[in-house]
Scaffold this active site. Structure first.
Site, PDB file in Angstrom:
ATOM      1  N   ASP A 318      31.633 -19.756  50.552  1.00 27.85           N
ATOM      2  CA  ASP A 318      32.919 -19.209  50.988  1.00 27.85           C
ATOM      3  C   ASP A 318      32.892 -18.941  52.492  1.00 27.85           C
ATOM      4  O   ASP A 318      32.328 -17.950  52.891  1.00 27.85           O
ATOM      5  CB  ASP A 318      33.283 -17.954  50.194  1.00 27.85           C
ATOM      6  CG  ASP A 318      32.131 -16.974  50.045  1.00 27.85           C
ATOM      7  OD1 ASP A 318      30.963 -17.319  50.306  1.00 27.85           O
ATOM      8  OD2 ASP A 318      32.410 -15.833  49.635  1.00 27.85           O
ATOM      9  N   GLU A 513      21.391 -13.932  57.810  1.00 33.87           N
ATOM     10  CA  GLU A 513      21.794 -14.619  56.581  1.00 33.87           C
ATOM     11  C   GLU A 513      21.904 -16.127  56.755  1.00 33.87           C
ATOM     12  O   GLU A 513      21.811 -16.883  55.788  1.00 33.87           O
ATOM     13  CB  GLU A 513      23.140 -14.083  56.091  1.00 33.87           C
ATOM     14  CG  GLU A 513      24.270 -14.323  57.079  1.00 33.87           C
ATOM     15  CD  GLU A 513      25.647 -13.982  56.542  1.00 33.87           C
ATOM     16  OE1 GLU A 513      25.799 -13.833  55.320  1.00 33.87           O
ATOM     17  OE2 GLU A 513      26.568 -13.880  57.358  1.00 33.87           O
TER      18      GLU A 513
END
Length: 577
Positions: A318, A513
């Protein structure tokens, strides 16, 4: 939207045709729908919409709702100005994070054994630092969350959790596969056990694992890695009683995916899976993003977009141009063209193939040959479907399938090689063809990892970002192929990824991340929020690669072999133009 889905899994009694009641969407009039959510989020009081929906109530929901109604009546059109909204929030809400109390995992200890296998002293020291990060990412849930769930958006779970980090203050589903593998390497077996028990609890409560541990995630999942988490734990402990207790819940989750996330491919008997979330409202944690993206659309198209954005969130990717389809089925360059539910993803189906084989192996270990045979049959049928619908012999890879145009989508993504990672292909030459495809794709020219795509869309699951789980799946798959060429490429990619993470750590003293494939140590960017620190799956992937290749990895660049990939640079550059 319909609340029931029907699915018939032909000729297998275990997955017989049934009606499955989907859980209701989150009914909180504060965290999921209603005027408080709308006014607070559209006032843009916080940089991140997630901040508000993670706040704790100081009073019961009906008291807060009543106070908000009374406050609204004092303003024209019941629209409260930002200053008054801030005062209201200060009176009735606590900041995010009050769900937790300080907690250090009790099974954490210095010097796990795997660290001793890392030859490079700098990397060995770094591995100990990463191992130490588990303490900062551990969270114990306060008793009040269980006793008064109405005051929280957090979903109470029975055991403490290890969170990804940053804005992600709760457990997340697919992230936790790499977190758990890292915990097991760190010999934190009890913490890993608790994480898995939390996911089993969520399946028993909802029928599936939600995207994350918040009520606003209650109708969407993420890639179903729970069987592989259980497999990792079993391999570390050989605990058959744990396996026996977990297996019915794993089967429950599998049925959810087959009954609610599957589709028959037109004109064939093949059944494959997709991401599909039937909630036609903006995401509470990205409320203003979704409202603004849908501006100017008809109500029908708004609802379609919002359901497909949720399906994109369910995919874990996403967001990405991978999910873009214009109305006529051609690719578009805007997030509003997201049609995730109209795409059969190669990686989801590879994962479910691996899950079917894993569930068969669990039944076999526990002495139930008949049930094992049923899952073997399911895996065989899926393999046939994957090779009929997704495999392209000319290109040598597996590609997502567009349900609108009934055709494959040929852009590069690391997911095009997911069946290699899942070992879900029927002939050895298919694996070798996939290696050739990867070399010719243009995706190997970058010094710091394989990009998530070759399209610079501005979305975070596209070029130039590289993500830890995709690197690990690619490296792990290549390492399992028999050819020395594939194994060499796996090591080469592992060396690049470790070096990129290591250099970033030396610059920022942080694990990110995601990373940029251009420029040593540069964190990734793009998407709906700033790059996050922490970071659970980054730590887990780094530890796994340091364990697998620790004898030969180096913090220097001398083991990199750019000459091995130099002939690919020209073709790759052309593809990026």
């Amino acid at each position: 939207m319909h609340s029931l889905m029907v699915f018939c899994f032909s000729s297998v009694a275990l997955f017989a045709c049934v009606k499955t009641a989907l859980p209701p969407p989150c009914d909180s009039e504060i965290y999921c729908t209603g005027p408080i959510l709308h006014q607070v989020q559209t006032a843009k009081l916080f940089d991140d919409d997630k901040y508000f929906v993670d706040m704790k109530l100081k009073e019961a929901p009906d008291v807060v709702l009543s106070a908000f109604r009374n406050l609204s009546h004092g303003f024209p059109n019941m629209t409260i100005p930002p200053g008054a909204l801030r005062e209201f929030l200060s009176t009735y809400f606590d900041k995010p994070g009050t769900e937790f109390e300080a907690w250090t995992p009790p099974d954490w200890h210095d010097k796990p054994k795997f660290v001793g296998g890392i030859a490079d002293q700098e990397l060995r020291n770094w591995a100990e630092i990463i191992h130490n990060l588990w303490k900062s990412l551990g969270r114990k849930i306060r008793a009040g969350v269980k006793d008064h769930p109405e005051l929280y958006s957090y979903i109470s779970t029975p055991y403490p959790v290890v969170v990804p980090g940053g804005r992600f203050r709760e457990l997340y589903y697919w992230d936790s596969y790499w977190v758990i593998n890292g915990l097991l390497l760190s010999e934190m077996t009890d913490t890993a056990y608790g994480m898995i028990q939390n996911f089993l609890y969520l399946v028993n409560r909802y029928g599936f694992v939600p995207n994350g541990g918040r009520i606003y995630y209650e109708r969407r999942s993420q890639p179903p890695f729970l069987p592989l988490m259980v497999e990792s734990y079993y391999q570390a402990t050989k605990d058959k009683e744990f396996l026996r207790a977990a297996l019915p819940t794993l089967e429950h989750e599998y049925r959810f995916w087959m009954q609610n996330r599957s589709v028959k491919v037109d004109g064939t008997e093949h059944v494959l899976n997709r991401y599909h979330v039937q909630v036609d409202l903006p995401r509470p944690e990205s409320y203003t993003d979704d409202l603004e993206l849908a501006e100017g659309l008809s109500d029908v198209h708004k609802e379609q977009l919002w359901t497909d954005l949720k399906a994109g969130a369910e995919s874990g990717w996403d967001f990405t141009s991978r999910w873009y389809i214009e109305g006529d089925g051609h690719n578009s360059d805007t997030l509003s063209a997201t049609r995730t539910s109209q795409i059969l993803p190669a990686d989801l189906n590879a994962l479910l193939c691996l899950n079917e084989k894993t569930l068969a192996s669990f039944h076999r270990l526990l002495g139930d040959g008949d049930s094992a045979a049923l899952y073997d049959q399911a895996a065989a049928r899926r393999l046939e479907a994957i090779e009929s619908v997704l495999w392209d012999a000319e290109r040598g890879a597996w590609f997502d399938y567009n349900l609108m145009t009934h055709s494959k989508r040929f852009e590069f993504y690391p997911s095009n090689l997911a069946p290699v990672w899942a070992q879900c292909f029927s002939r050895p030459e298919m694996g070798e063809a996939a290696v050739r495809y990867l070399k010719e794709s243009g995706a190997l020219q970058f010094p710091n990892g394989v990009p998530t795509s070759l399209r610079d869309s501005g979305q975070q699951w596209d070029y130039p970002n590289a993500w830890p789980p995709l690197q690990h799946m690619l490296i792990d798959g290549l390492s399992k192929l028999p050819s020395e060429d594939a194994k060499k490429l796996a090591f080469d990619l592992a060396q690049r990824w470790i070096k990129s993470n290591w250099v970033a750590y030396t610059k920022y003293e942080a694990m990110f991340e995601k990373y940029d494939v251009n420029g040593d140590g540069k964190p990734g960017g793009g998407g709906e929020y700033e790059v996050q620190l922490g970071f659970g799956w980054t730590n887990g992937v780094a530890l796994q690669l340091l364990d697998q290749y620790g004898a030969t990895l180096t913090s220097e660049s001398r083991h990199l072999s750019p000459g091995f990939l130099l002939p690919l640079v020209i073709s790759a550059a052309l593809m990026l133009q």
